[in-house]
Write an enzyme that holds these catalytic residues in place. Structure first.
Site: not given
Length: 87
Positions: A51-53
């Site tokens: 995941y990231c933003r």
């Protein structure tokens, strides 16, 4: 027995502000240099939730990891999605 790994590919300063409790940090910007040290205890069959933003960097990281032999990859999109759906 396969394990579940949560991988945060945001930059270190983003990770320090807030992250999924069990997440390992491997910024996309340095993934090609040090992914082996961060993922040294991860088997190619282990489930890796990336995941990231927004999910964009996670998608690029998944492509890179697939090319390096990892098979069970999921785009967790962002912190709240991972916490809601994968923990």
């Amino acid at each position: 027995m396969s394990k579940k790994i949560i991988l945060d590919v945001r930059e270190k300063h983003e990770y320090k502000k807030s992250h999924v409790k069990e997440a390992k940090n491997l910024p996309l910007s340095s993934m090609m240099i040090n992914h082996q040290s961060v993922l040294e205890d991860v088997d190619f069959e282990d489930e890796i939730i990336v995941y990231c933003r927004s999910g964009h960097r996670a998608s690029m990281a998944i492509s890179f990891l697939q090319k390096n032999g990892y098979k069970n990859l999921k785009n967790g999109v962002n912190q709240s999605t991972v916490e809601s759906n994968y923990l």
